[in-house]
Design a protein around this motif. Structure first.
Motif, PDB file in Angstrom:
ATOM      1  N   ILE A  34       0.943  -1.023   0.000  1.00 29.22           N
ATOM      2  CA  ILE A  34      -0.179   0.077  -0.239  1.00 29.22           C
ATOM      3  C   ILE A  34       0.660   1.403  -0.117  1.00 29.22           C
ATOM      4  N   ALA A  35       1.877   1.377   0.698  1.00 26.87           N
ATOM      5  CA  ALA A  35       2.834   2.424   0.839  1.00 26.87           C
ATOM      6  C   ALA A  35       3.400   2.715  -0.374  1.00 26.87           C
ATOM      7  N   TYR A  36       3.673   1.749  -1.490  1.00 25.91           N
ATOM      8  CA  TYR A  36       4.320   1.998  -2.845  1.00 25.91           C
ATOM      9  C   TYR A  36       3.411   2.262  -3.547  1.00 25.91           C
ATOM     10  N   THR A  37       2.251   2.254  -3.368  1.00 26.53           N
ATOM     11  CA  THR A  37       1.240   2.469  -4.503  1.00 26.53           C
ATOM     12  C   THR A  37       0.640   3.600  -4.033  1.00 26.53           C
ATOM     13  N   SER A  38       0.370   3.902  -3.200  1.00 23.81           N
ATOM     14  CA  SER A  38      -0.476   5.274  -2.622  1.00 23.81           C
ATOM     15  C   SER A  38       0.161   6.370  -3.144  1.00 23.81           C
ATOM     16  N   PRO A  39       1.325   6.663  -3.176  1.00 27.10           N
ATOM     17  CA  PRO A  39       1.821   7.785  -4.061  1.00 27.10           C
ATOM     18  C   PRO A  39       1.143   8.276  -5.378  1.00 27.10           C
ATOM     19  N   PHE A  40       0.921   7.039  -6.069  1.00 29.40           N
ATOM     20  CA  PHE A  40       0.246   7.239  -7.359  1.00 29.40           C
ATOM     21  C   PHE A  40      -0.980   7.849  -7.269  1.00 29.40           C
ATOM     22  N   LEU A  41      -1.843   7.277  -6.219  1.00 22.46           N
ATOM     23  CA  LEU A  41      -3.004   7.962  -5.630  1.00 22.46           C
ATOM     24  C   LEU A  41      -3.071   9.532  -5.250  1.00 22.46           C
ATOM     25  N   GLY A  42      -1.830   9.733  -4.637  1.00 19.28           N
ATOM     26  CA  GLY A  42      -1.665  11.107  -4.307  1.00 19.28           C
ATOM     27  C   GLY A  42      -1.473  11.943  -5.473  1.00 19.28           C
ATOM     28  N   ALA A  43      -0.713  11.464  -6.354  1.00 20.75           N
ATOM     29  CA  ALA A  43      -0.324  12.179  -7.533  1.00 20.75           C
ATOM     30  C   ALA A  43      -1.416  12.451  -8.535  1.00 20.75           C
ATOM     31  N   ILE A  44      -2.244  11.354  -8.539  1.00 14.97           N
ATOM     32  CA  ILE A  44      -3.749  11.554  -9.514  1.00 14.97           C
ATOM     33  C   ILE A  44      -4.529  12.516  -8.867  1.00 14.97           C
ATOM     34  N   LEU A  45      -4.627  12.277  -7.705  1.00 18.99           N
ATOM     35  CA  LEU A  45      -5.553  13.389  -6.787  1.00 18.99           C
ATOM     36  C   LEU A  45      -5.011  14.820  -6.898  1.00 18.99           C
ATOM     37  N   ALA A  46      -3.881  15.033  -6.743  1.00 16.68           N
ATOM     38  CA  ALA A  46      -3.227  16.210  -6.988  1.00 16.68           C
ATOM     39  C   ALA A  46      -3.328  16.970  -8.356  1.00 16.68           C
ATOM     40  N   ASP A  47      -2.677  16.141  -9.368  1.00 18.18           N
ATOM     41  CA  ASP A  47      -2.605  16.688 -10.614  1.00 18.18           C
ATOM     42  C   ASP A  47      -4.165  16.656 -11.262  1.00 18.18           C
ATOM     43  N   SER A  48      -5.104  15.731 -11.005  1.00 17.33           N
ATOM     44  CA  SER A  48      -6.417  15.743 -11.761  1.00 17.33           C
ATOM     45  C   SER A  48      -7.441  16.423 -10.938  1.00 17.33           C
ATOM     46  N   PHE A  49      -7.488  16.334  -9.684  1.00 21.25           N
ATOM     47  CA  PHE A  49      -8.716  16.607  -8.946  1.00 21.25           C
ATOM     48  C   PHE A  49      -8.626  17.524  -7.829  1.00 21.25           C
ATOM     49  N   LEU A  50      -7.818  17.470  -6.883  1.00 20.13           N
ATOM     50  CA  LEU A  50      -7.957  18.217  -5.565  1.00 20.13           C
ATOM     51  C   LEU A  50      -6.687  19.576  -5.877  1.00 20.13           C
ATOM     52  N   GLY A  51      -5.769  19.039  -6.416  1.00 13.22           N
ATOM     53  CA  GLY A  51      -4.448  20.250  -6.579  1.00 13.22           C
ATOM     54  C   GLY A  51      -3.586  19.859  -5.387  1.00 13.22           C
ATOM     55  N   ASP A  52      -2.484  20.283  -5.374  1.00 13.10           N
ATOM     56  CA  ASP A  52      -1.311  19.988  -4.641  1.00 13.10           C
ATOM     57  C   ASP A  52      -1.879  20.281  -3.168  1.00 13.10           C
ATOM     58  N   TYR A  53      -2.081  21.418  -2.753  1.00 13.13           N
ATOM     59  CA  TYR A  53      -2.515  21.947  -1.301  1.00 13.13           C
ATOM     60  C   TYR A  53      -3.728  21.136  -0.888  1.00 13.13           C
ATOM     61  N   ASN A  54      -4.545  20.712  -1.478  1.00 14.47           N
ATOM     62  CA  ASN A  54      -5.783  19.986  -0.850  1.00 14.47           C
ATOM     63  C   ASN A  54      -5.561  18.617  -0.588  1.00 14.47           C
ATOM     64  N   THR A  55      -4.514  18.091  -1.678  1.00 11.35           N
ATOM     65  CA  THR A  55      -4.176  16.615  -1.470  1.00 11.35           C
ATOM     66  C   THR A  55      -3.316  16.598  -0.102  1.00 11.35           C
TER      67      THR A  55
END
Length: 190
Positions: free
Chosen positions: A1-22
């Motif tokens: 999970i720790a190795y795959t969740s950065p992908f989730l964070g990057a997708i959320l930041a780049d596509s949906f929430l932005g860096d700050y909100n993520t």
């Protein structure tokens, strides 16, 4: 999970929430609650008459890794984005040096202090990271008005670099799951 969740964070930041909100949501919804749940399991009889392994597993295997992946994949880039990429390029390099120096000093200090405290009080040792992360989140939130916050760019798969795109029948570039899978295998530790 720790190795795959950065992908989730990057997708959320780049596509949906932005860096700050993520960073903020990852910290408040996953990272701090995960560490808090792990720390609370060290208090006898607080979460049940017997040792509650389900709460420990929830914090240790779910909340904490998701939170740490979401935050750690975005926080260093968010800090660099506070500088102008052309006019302050030397400051960006200095920022990264200082950022990783602080990360490594913190890890070293934690690796020394936590075991020493755990010799006398395990609960206090587990609450030190909770307190330090909570202070960090409060400091991060306190600086909200001063941050440069970039808006999310939308669907990150539509603007993939040319090396990662393939061409569909209508000659528009697209990113196939096979390319995503091939790139993802690069992060599998050997």
């Amino acid at each position: 999970i720790a190795y795959t969740s950065p992908f989730l964070g990057a997708i959320l930041a780049d596509s949906f929430l932005g860096d700050y909100n993520t960073i903020l949501f990852g910290s408040l919804l996953f990272y701090v609650p995960g560490l808090m749940l792990i720390a609370l399991t060290t208090i006898p009889n607080l979460l049940g008459e017997t040792f509650n392994t389900s709460f420990l597993a929830m914090g240790l295997l779910c909340l904490w890794p998701i939170g740490t992946g979401m935050v750690k994949s975005v926080v260093n880039v968010f800090g660099a984005k506070q500088h102008h990429p052309v006019l302050q390029s030397a400051l960006i390099e200095t920022y990264y040096v200082n950022f990783y120096m602080c990360i490594n000093i913190g890890a070293l200090a934690g690796g020394i202090v936590i075991p020493i405290v755990a010799q006398s009080n395990v609960t206090a040792a587990y609450f030190i990271p909770v307190a330090m992360l909570s202070i960090g989140v409060v400091c991060f939130f306190a600086g909200t008005r001063r941050y440069v916050k970039h808006k999310p760019r939308g669907d990150m798969f539509q603007s993939a670099p040319p090396c990662c795109t393939s061409t569909d029948s209508d000659d528009e570039p697209s990113m196939g799951l096979d390319i995503v899978a091939r790139v993802s295998t690069l992060v599998v530790p050997f």
